[in-house]
Every structure is written in C-alpha cells, then in structure tokens.
Design a protein around this motif. Structure first.
Motif, PDB file in Angstrom:
ATOM      1  N   ALA A  31       0.860  -1.183   0.000  1.00 58.26           N
ATOM      2  CA  ALA A  31       0.000   0.000   0.000  1.00 58.26           C
ATOM      3  C   ALA A  31       0.893   1.229   0.000  1.00 58.26           C
ATOM      4  CB  ALA A  31      -0.911  -0.013   1.220  1.00 58.26           C
ATOM      5  N   PHE A  32       0.310   2.347  -0.390  1.00 59.06           N
ATOM      6  CA  PHE A  32       1.018   3.626  -0.406  1.00 59.06           C
ATOM      7  C   PHE A  32       0.130   4.629   0.315  1.00 59.06           C
ATOM      8  CE2 PHE A  32       2.371   7.669  -2.088  1.00 59.06           C
ATOM      9  CZ  PHE A  32       3.732   7.524  -2.313  1.00 59.06           C
ATOM     10  N   ASN A  36      -1.365  13.853   0.158  1.00 61.85           N
ATOM     11  CA  ASN A  36      -1.585  14.648  -1.047  1.00 61.85           C
ATOM     12  C   ASN A  36      -2.047  13.727  -2.185  1.00 61.85           C
ATOM     13  OD1 ASN A  36      -1.421  16.240  -3.331  1.00 61.85           O
ATOM     14  ND2 ASN A  36       0.508  17.187  -2.747  1.00 61.85           N
ATOM     15  N   PRO A  37      -3.356  13.463  -2.269  1.00 63.40           N
ATOM     16  CA  PRO A  37      -3.854  12.479  -3.236  1.00 63.40           C
ATOM     17  C   PRO A  37      -3.492  12.762  -4.692  1.00 63.40           C
ATOM     18  CG  PRO A  37      -5.593  13.133  -1.725  1.00 63.40           C
ATOM     19  CD  PRO A  37      -4.418  14.029  -1.447  1.00 63.40           C
ATOM     20  N   GLY A  38      -3.630  14.001  -5.144  1.00 66.54           N
ATOM     21  CA  GLY A  38      -3.341  14.306  -6.545  1.00 66.54           C
ATOM     22  C   GLY A  38      -1.908  13.977  -6.921  1.00 66.54           C
ATOM     23  N   GLN A  43       2.760   9.552  -8.260  1.00 65.89           N
ATOM     24  CA  GLN A  43       3.866   8.837  -7.620  1.00 65.89           C
ATOM     25  C   GLN A  43       3.653   7.330  -7.698  1.00 65.89           C
ATOM     26  OE1 GLN A  43       3.882  10.725  -3.667  1.00 65.89           O
ATOM     27  NE2 GLN A  43       6.018  11.244  -4.075  1.00 65.89           N
ATOM     28  N   VAL A  44       2.452   6.879  -7.352  1.00 64.77           N
ATOM     29  CA  VAL A  44       2.158   5.449  -7.373  1.00 64.77           C
ATOM     30  C   VAL A  44       2.306   4.899  -8.795  1.00 64.77           C
ATOM     31  CG1 VAL A  44       0.355   3.702  -7.036  1.00 64.77           C
ATOM     32  CG2 VAL A  44       0.712   5.480  -5.312  1.00 64.77           C
ATOM     33  N   LYS A  45       1.803   5.612  -9.775  1.00 63.54           N
ATOM     34  CA  LYS A  45       1.954   5.165 -11.167  1.00 63.54           C
ATOM     35  C   LYS A  45       3.437   5.012 -11.515  1.00 63.54           C
ATOM     36  CE  LYS A  45      -2.353   7.065 -13.024  1.00 63.54           C
ATOM     37  NZ  LYS A  45      -2.938   8.091 -13.910  1.00 63.54           N
ATOM     38  N   GLY A  46       4.260   5.961 -11.092  1.00 60.19           N
ATOM     39  CA  GLY A  46       5.699   5.887 -11.347  1.00 60.19           C
ATOM     40  C   GLY A  46       6.351   4.710 -10.646  1.00 60.19           C
ATOM     41  N   PHE A  47       6.010   4.483  -9.384  1.00 61.44           N
ATOM     42  CA  PHE A  47       6.579   3.348  -8.649  1.00 61.44           C
ATOM     43  C   PHE A  47       6.111   2.021  -9.245  1.00 61.44           C
ATOM     44  CE2 PHE A  47       6.990   6.428  -4.976  1.00 61.44           C
ATOM     45  CZ  PHE A  47       8.368   6.492  -5.057  1.00 61.44           C
ATOM     46  N   ARG A  48       4.891   1.982  -9.729  1.00 61.56           N
ATOM     47  CA  ARG A  48       4.401   0.760 -10.377  1.00 61.56           C
ATOM     48  C   ARG A  48       5.183   0.495 -11.674  1.00 61.56           C
ATOM     49  NH1 ARG A  48      -0.364  -1.669  -9.062  1.00 61.56           N
ATOM     50  NH2 ARG A  48      -0.956  -1.954 -11.244  1.00 61.56           N
ATOM     51  N   VAL A  89       3.804  -0.706   3.781  1.00 63.32           N
ATOM     52  CA  VAL A  89       3.124   0.540   3.442  1.00 63.32           C
ATOM     53  C   VAL A  89       4.223   1.541   3.118  1.00 63.32           C
ATOM     54  CG1 VAL A  89       1.650   2.427   4.237  1.00 63.32           C
ATOM     55  CG2 VAL A  89       1.148   0.070   4.947  1.00 63.32           C
ATOM     56  N   PHE A  90       4.141   2.132   1.939  1.00 63.13           N
ATOM     57  CA  PHE A  90       5.115   3.135   1.514  1.00 63.13           C
ATOM     58  C   PHE A  90       4.582   4.531   1.802  1.00 63.13           C
ATOM     59  CE2 PHE A  90       5.782  -0.228  -1.876  1.00 63.13           C
ATOM     60  CZ  PHE A  90       6.891  -0.777  -1.260  1.00 63.13           C
TER      61      PHE A  90
END
Length: 180
Positions: A31-32, A36-38, A43-48, A89-90
């Motif tokens: 999980a991340f 700051n949701p936006g 960030q999550v897309k990049g880490f994925r 959790v990141f």
C-alpha cells in the motif's frame, strides 16, 4: 555484545535496497499512504512502472470516483474499517511517514523519500563497525543502547518506525552527524 550483533544482522537483512529488490522481484502487494492524493496518484503510477506492486493508495479522505487508475484508492477511515494489514506501506514525506507509523501498526513502513540516504547510512555503518561498537559499548544504560540501535536500524532501512525516541541526550560518534 549480543544486541550489537543482532543490530548488524538487522541492518544487513533489512537494508533498504535489499528489501525493495525483494518486494519488486516477488511482486509483494503493498500500500502507499499520502496526504496529497493528486500528487500521490502520479507517484504510485511511477513506482508501479518501476516494478513495485502497489495495489492500494490510502489517502486521508474519501476518494473521488473519477480516478483512472489500475490500483485501488481508498480513504484512511475505510481502509481501517476493512482491517487490512499489508506487509508494507510506503510513504514519501516525513508527515506521511509519521501518520503511517501511527495508523498502520503491524505493517513495515518504508519511507521512499530519499533512498540514497539509507544507502549512505548503510555504507557508513558497515565501514565503521569497530568504531560504532566502541560507542555502543561505552553507553552506560540499556535505553541509550536501544536508542543507538534504533537509530542505525531505522536509518539504514528507511523504516523510521525503528527509530527510538530518547528522552535526554543523544550520542553521536566523532565524524557522524544527524541529518534527519
């Protein structure tokens, strides 16, 4: 001596790069958490894209339904109600990490903000074991030794929940500084 040897083993086993490589190689679901949701969605897309299997983004409030993502976005309250306990959790910011530590007990909280610092701490630790052992042995009470071990374990792994808050003085070895 036993606790110092255990510290060395923990630092080696939970080295930031070792853990991150394991998470990516084994596609461990994580999980991340972000305040700051936006910004976090990108960030999550990049880490994925980098190979991390982040399946859930946890944000403070209820998410909007219009997000175009291939991972779940859930509010902190809803996540807590589900009683989910991901292994990892990141978080990226200091505040995000503090809140994650408070809200996700039992999970390993990894701060992704500055991994290069974890490697620098790891290298300093490994390259200065004799000096660090001298400092460890010079500490009089168990609380000081626990704080010392927590400092090195937390800094080398980017698991800041391993840091131990010390009341009173903090000890540093000559040549080492606190950069937190």
């Amino acid at each position: 001596m036993k606790n110092f040897v255990e510290l060395i083993q923990a630092v080696i086993d939970e080295r930031y790069l070792t853990v991150m490589n394991k998470i990516a190689a084994e596609k461990i679901p994580a999980a991340f958490f972000s305040l700051n949701p936006g910004f976090a969605i990108e960030q999550v897309k990049g880490f994925r894209r980098q190979g991390l299997n982040i399946v859930t983004l946890i944000i403070p409030d209820t998410p909007r339904e219009d997000s175009d993502t291939d991972f779940e976005i859930v509010g902190l309250g809803e996540f807590a109600k589900r009683h989910l306990k991901p292994e990892y959790v990141f978080a990226t910011g200091i505040d995000d990490t503090r809140i994650a530590i408070k809200n996700f007990s039992g999970c390993k909280i990894l701060n992704l903000f500055a991994p290069q610092y974890s490697e620098q701490y790891y290298n300093e630790f490994i390259n200065h074991l004799p000096e660090l052992y001298e400092v460890y042995e010079s500490l009089i009470d168990e609380e000081s030794k626990k704080t010392f071990c927590g400092y090195w374990h937390g800094r080398t792994s980017s698991q800041f929940d391993k840091l131990v808050h010390a009341i009173g003085c903090h000890y540093f070895t000559a040549g080492f500084t606190n950069s937190l």
